[in-house]
Write a protein that holds these residues in place. Sequence first.
Motif, PDB file in Angstrom:
ATOM      1  N   PHE A  12      35.279  32.382 106.868  1.00 18.94           N
ATOM      2  CA  PHE A  12      34.429  31.792 105.838  1.00 18.94           C
ATOM      3  C   PHE A  12      33.658  30.617 106.430  1.00 18.94           C
ATOM      4  O   PHE A  12      34.257  29.640 106.882  1.00 18.94           O
ATOM      5  CB  PHE A  12      35.268  31.332 104.640  1.00 18.94           C
ATOM      6  CG  PHE A  12      35.821  32.472 103.834  1.00 18.94           C
ATOM      7  CD1 PHE A  12      35.095  33.041 102.812  1.00 18.94           C
ATOM      8  CD2 PHE A  12      37.076  32.999 104.124  1.00 18.94           C
ATOM      9  CE1 PHE A  12      35.587  34.110 102.079  1.00 18.94           C
ATOM     10  CE2 PHE A  12      37.593  34.063 103.404  1.00 18.94           C
ATOM     11  CZ  PHE A  12      36.846  34.623 102.374  1.00 18.94           C
ATOM     12  N   TRP A  57      31.604  27.441 103.184  1.00 20.39           N
ATOM     13  CA  TRP A  57      32.092  27.516 101.810  1.00 20.39           C
ATOM     14  C   TRP A  57      32.642  26.173 101.342  1.00 20.39           C
ATOM     15  O   TRP A  57      32.309  25.720 100.251  1.00 20.39           O
ATOM     16  CB  TRP A  57      33.179  28.589 101.682  1.00 20.39           C
ATOM     17  CG  TRP A  57      32.629  29.973 101.547  1.00 20.39           C
ATOM     18  CD1 TRP A  57      32.140  30.763 102.557  1.00 20.39           C
ATOM     19  CD2 TRP A  57      32.486  30.734 100.350  1.00 20.39           C
ATOM     20  NE1 TRP A  57      31.712  31.964 102.067  1.00 20.39           N
ATOM     21  CE2 TRP A  57      31.915  31.980 100.709  1.00 20.39           C
ATOM     22  CE3 TRP A  57      32.800  30.497  99.014  1.00 20.39           C
ATOM     23  CZ2 TRP A  57      31.648  32.969  99.770  1.00 20.39           C
ATOM     24  CZ3 TRP A  57      32.543  31.485  98.074  1.00 20.39           C
ATOM     25  CH2 TRP A  57      31.968  32.706  98.453  1.00 20.39           C
ATOM     26  N   ARG A 105      34.130  25.725 108.619  1.00 18.26           N
ATOM     27  CA  ARG A 105      34.570  27.121 108.555  1.00 18.26           C
ATOM     28  C   ARG A 105      36.094  27.179 108.523  1.00 18.26           C
ATOM     29  O   ARG A 105      36.777  26.262 108.972  1.00 18.26           O
ATOM     30  CB  ARG A 105      34.037  27.914 109.747  1.00 18.26           C
ATOM     31  CG  ARG A 105      34.615  27.523 111.085  1.00 18.26           C
ATOM     32  CD  ARG A 105      34.056  28.375 112.208  1.00 18.26           C
ATOM     33  NE  ARG A 105      32.617  28.207 112.363  1.00 18.26           N
ATOM     34  CZ  ARG A 105      31.857  28.967 113.148  1.00 18.26           C
ATOM     35  NH1 ARG A 105      32.396  29.972 113.818  1.00 18.26           N
ATOM     36  NH2 ARG A 105      30.570  28.746 113.247  1.00 18.26           N
ATOM     37  N   SER A 142      31.941  35.813 106.178  1.00 19.79           N
ATOM     38  CA  SER A 142      31.295  35.490 104.900  1.00 19.79           C
ATOM     39  C   SER A 142      30.705  34.090 105.011  1.00 19.79           C
ATOM     40  O   SER A 142      31.440  33.132 105.246  1.00 19.79           O
ATOM     41  CB  SER A 142      32.317  35.548 103.763  1.00 19.79           C
ATOM     42  OG  SER A 142      31.767  35.031 102.565  1.00 19.79           O
ATOM     43  N   THR A 143      29.391  34.001 104.851  1.00 19.15           N
ATOM     44  CA  THR A 143      28.703  32.719 104.985  1.00 19.15           C
ATOM     45  C   THR A 143      28.077  32.331 103.655  1.00 19.15           C
ATOM     46  O   THR A 143      27.276  33.087 103.089  1.00 19.15           O
ATOM     47  CB  THR A 143      27.593  32.809 106.055  1.00 19.15           C
ATOM     48  OG1 THR A 143      28.157  33.244 107.292  1.00 19.15           O
ATOM     49  CG2 THR A 143      26.921  31.454 106.250  1.00 19.15           C
ATOM     50  N   ALA A 144      28.451  31.176 103.130  1.00 22.41           N
ATOM     51  CA  ALA A 144      27.894  30.716 101.856  1.00 22.41           C
ATOM     52  C   ALA A 144      26.433  30.326 102.039  1.00 22.41           C
ATOM     53  O   ALA A 144      26.055  29.650 103.007  1.00 22.41           O
ATOM     54  CB  ALA A 144      28.693  29.528 101.339  1.00 22.41           C
ATOM     55  N   TRP A 155      26.395  34.420  98.922  1.00 22.35           N
ATOM     56  CA  TRP A 155      26.987  34.459 100.265  1.00 22.35           C
ATOM     57  C   TRP A 155      26.542  35.713 101.008  1.00 22.35           C
ATOM     58  O   TRP A 155      26.169  36.711 100.407  1.00 22.35           O
ATOM     59  CB  TRP A 155      28.509  34.408 100.176  1.00 22.35           C
ATOM     60  CG  TRP A 155      29.135  35.527  99.392  1.00 22.35           C
ATOM     61  CD1 TRP A 155      29.303  35.594  98.032  1.00 22.35           C
ATOM     62  CD2 TRP A 155      29.631  36.765  99.913  1.00 22.35           C
ATOM     63  NE1 TRP A 155      29.883  36.780  97.683  1.00 22.35           N
ATOM     64  CE2 TRP A 155      30.111  37.513  98.816  1.00 22.35           C
ATOM     65  CE3 TRP A 155      29.755  37.294 101.193  1.00 22.35           C
ATOM     66  CZ2 TRP A 155      30.675  38.778  98.958  1.00 22.35           C
ATOM     67  CZ3 TRP A 155      30.329  38.564 101.348  1.00 22.35           C
ATOM     68  CH2 TRP A 155      30.785  39.275 100.224  1.00 22.35           C
ATOM     69  N   HIS A 183      37.614  30.883  95.339  1.00 19.65           N
ATOM     70  CA  HIS A 183      36.631  30.637  96.397  1.00 19.65           C
ATOM     71  C   HIS A 183      35.435  29.849  95.857  1.00 19.65           C
ATOM     72  O   HIS A 183      34.928  28.939  96.526  1.00 19.65           O
ATOM     73  CB  HIS A 183      36.113  31.955  96.966  1.00 19.65           C
ATOM     74  CG  HIS A 183      37.141  32.812  97.643  1.00 19.65           C
ATOM     75  ND1 HIS A 183      38.305  33.209  97.056  1.00 19.65           N
ATOM     76  CD2 HIS A 183      37.148  33.368  98.882  1.00 19.65           C
ATOM     77  CE1 HIS A 183      38.993  33.982  97.890  1.00 19.65           C
ATOM     78  NE2 HIS A 183      38.314  34.091  99.006  1.00 19.65           N
ATOM     79  N   TYR A 184      34.985  30.243  94.675  1.00 25.03           N
ATOM     80  CA  TYR A 184      33.789  29.600  94.103  1.00 25.03           C
ATOM     81  C   TYR A 184      34.107  28.216  93.534  1.00 25.03           C
ATOM     82  O   TYR A 184      33.390  27.248  93.763  1.00 25.03           O
ATOM     83  CB  TYR A 184      33.203  30.494  93.004  1.00 25.03           C
ATOM     84  CG  TYR A 184      32.474  31.707  93.531  1.00 25.03           C
ATOM     85  CD1 TYR A 184      31.144  31.616  93.927  1.00 25.03           C
ATOM     86  CD2 TYR A 184      33.107  32.942  93.637  1.00 25.03           C
ATOM     87  CE1 TYR A 184      30.467  32.727  94.414  1.00 25.03           C
ATOM     88  CE2 TYR A 184      32.444  34.058  94.127  1.00 25.03           C
ATOM     89  CZ  TYR A 184      31.126  33.943  94.515  1.00 25.03           C
ATOM     90  OH  TYR A 184      30.465  35.041  95.007  1.00 25.03           O
ATOM     91  N   ASN A 244      34.575  25.140  96.023  1.00 17.98           N
ATOM     92  CA  ASN A 244      33.514  24.767  96.961  1.00 17.98           C
ATOM     93  C   ASN A 244      33.164  23.288  96.852  1.00 17.98           C
ATOM     94  O   ASN A 244      33.389  22.650  95.826  1.00 17.98           O
ATOM     95  CB  ASN A 244      32.260  25.620  96.688  1.00 17.98           C
ATOM     96  CG  ASN A 244      31.357  25.012  95.622  1.00 17.98           C
ATOM     97  OD1 ASN A 244      30.515  24.156  95.902  1.00 17.98           O
ATOM     98  ND2 ASN A 244      31.557  25.448  94.370  1.00 17.98           N
ATOM     99  N   ARG A 268      29.883  22.339  97.967  1.00 18.71           N
ATOM    100  CA  ARG A 268      28.456  22.393  98.300  1.00 18.71           C
ATOM    101  C   ARG A 268      27.669  21.660  97.203  1.00 18.71           C
ATOM    102  O   ARG A 268      27.062  22.274  96.334  1.00 18.71           O
ATOM    103  CB  ARG A 268      27.999  23.842  98.436  1.00 18.71           C
ATOM    104  CG  ARG A 268      28.643  24.591  99.600  1.00 18.71           C
ATOM    105  CD  ARG A 268      28.163  26.029  99.653  1.00 18.71           C
ATOM    106  NE  ARG A 268      26.718  26.123  99.850  1.00 18.71           N
ATOM    107  CZ  ARG A 268      26.114  26.224 101.032  1.00 18.71           C
ATOM    108  NH1 ARG A 268      26.845  26.246 102.147  1.00 18.71           N
ATOM    109  NH2 ARG A 268      24.818  26.311 101.119  1.00 18.71           N
ATOM    110  N   TRP A 298      26.444  26.500  92.931  1.00 19.19           N
ATOM    111  CA  TRP A 298      27.733  25.991  93.388  1.00 19.19           C
ATOM    112  C   TRP A 298      28.214  24.843  92.511  1.00 19.19           C
ATOM    113  O   TRP A 298      29.426  24.720  92.242  1.00 19.19           O
ATOM    114  CB  TRP A 298      27.639  25.578  94.852  1.00 19.19           C
ATOM    115  CG  TRP A 298      27.329  26.750  95.735  1.00 19.19           C
ATOM    116  CD1 TRP A 298      26.120  27.072  96.286  1.00 19.19           C
ATOM    117  CD2 TRP A 298      28.227  27.793  96.126  1.00 19.19           C
ATOM    118  NE1 TRP A 298      26.218  28.230  97.010  1.00 19.19           N
ATOM    119  CE2 TRP A 298      27.500  28.696  96.932  1.00 19.19           C
ATOM    120  CE3 TRP A 298      29.582  28.034  95.895  1.00 19.19           C
ATOM    121  CZ2 TRP A 298      28.090  29.828  97.495  1.00 19.19           C
ATOM    122  CZ3 TRP A 298      30.165  29.166  96.452  1.00 19.19           C
ATOM    123  CH2 TRP A 298      29.422  30.052  97.246  1.00 19.19           C
TER     124      TRP A 298
END
Length: 516
Positions: free
Chosen positions: A85, A88, A94, A264-266, A271, A394-395, A398, A400, A406
């Motif tokens: 990840f 994220w 990462r 997986s890249t946000a 993503w 996961h969401y 975050n 971000r 986000w």
Amino acid sequence: MAKNAIRSILIVGGGTAGWMTANLLATRLRRLPIEITLVESPDIRTVGVGEATVPAIRDYFKAIGVTEFEVMRATQGTVKLGIEFQDWARPGERFFHPFGRYGVDAFAVPFHQFWLKRRMAGDETPLSAYCLATEAASRGLVLLPPDQPANDLGVFDWAIHFDAGLFARFLSRRARDDLGVRHVEGTIAGVNRDGETGRIASVTLEGGAELAADLFVDCSGFRSLLLGQALDVPYEDWTHLLPCDRAVAVPCTHGEELAPFTRSTALSAGWQWRIPLQHRVGNGYVYSSRHISDDEATATLLSRLEGETLAEPNMLRFRTGHRQRLWEKNCVAVGLAAGFLEPLESTSITLIQSAVERLLDHFPDRDFDPSLADEFNRITRLEYARIRDFLLLHYWANRREGEAMWDECRALELPETLAARIRAFTGGGKLPRFEWDSFQSPSWLSMYAGFDIWPPRHDPLADQLTVEELGASFAKMREAIGRAAALAVPHARFIAENCAAPAAPHDHGRVPAHSA
């Protein structure tokens, strides 16, 4: 056979779901006089999601009598040790979600509690340093877990990436040629129901041919032709919890070494996935249409490819959720016809596999006792909800800040099932297990570690070992992991030596064995 025994099954739809269903049913029911037919339209393109899997897929291979390497050779497959990840937690950071455990437990106390004790004493060694799968993946190396690991450091698992279209083709040949599944090509023009029971009696194809059966399996994709349309089972929508509702996908040639993991890249509105195969790289942008347009999402994905595009972008629209009942009357839905959870943790194929296994565990006769469907539906709803909660973490976790999608995710009101898990961990580092969890404690721990979510204290039982004793023990663990990783080989070499697919003409996207 009993007079009311099932004698015919009709699978509506091909693709991964249809042919996985056909193979497992035909294998498990081969000693019974049950005719299995699969009907699919040559004019309907399959979605083709699910090119990454979780380790349970290897149980499926064993159940249908094939090996991992046999499948990988036929499907341009590669090894998957977990998911990386990127961006994220925060841009520039990462972490890795491995198919493996962390450290070695002691005195019935989980390892991470001892690690927390060392951390609070000033040890900055990350939790990831105590996972063999993470160490191998980070170096682009592959080794398979031993049959009898010396201790928990050697306990890890692996899955595969494959070309979904080639996988369906492999399963189709096997079902038709080896297992006797009848294959019919045709477009369904109508679904006919019994006027007395309301069950599905048959489907009518364009041209007038009719296909009848006792049991129907709906693998018709998002259309949900039988369960959703003919039987009118409502859909439970989870878009308010999981914001992404669209995806654009495109394959490209290799531009990097052959990594043994999914990435997986946000991005600003969702993503991006990267799935390395032998002959190409699968790429996609899963996004929220409320926060970015289709054209912008496509342009963003194309601008981020590592190599030359090999096809036109493929657009997909979806609603996260599932049918309120997955088994209704004499119809069971499998795959996208049942529901959809975005591919963030590669659960699409797992849900196909578990649905067919569950159908076999609750296999009916022609009386279709309602208790079978009730239990099937109860378990399946739990399975979807457990995966939903894991994805939602996961969401929600975050960091971000300053990006609309986000920011909204961090402000979500969580389902109580997920909120309870988070309270248990942030309060005392506890990792509760719920009925029908798809993801076990190490996976949840990977997420908490990746997002830097920790309790303010360690378990008091971890005080059975001093900080100094733990330091010496932890150093030995890291040394053992280093020795094991030294036995691993570069991913491309592993593929070349064990399961390289036959070269195809103009196969310019393939990574040669010497590239890694």
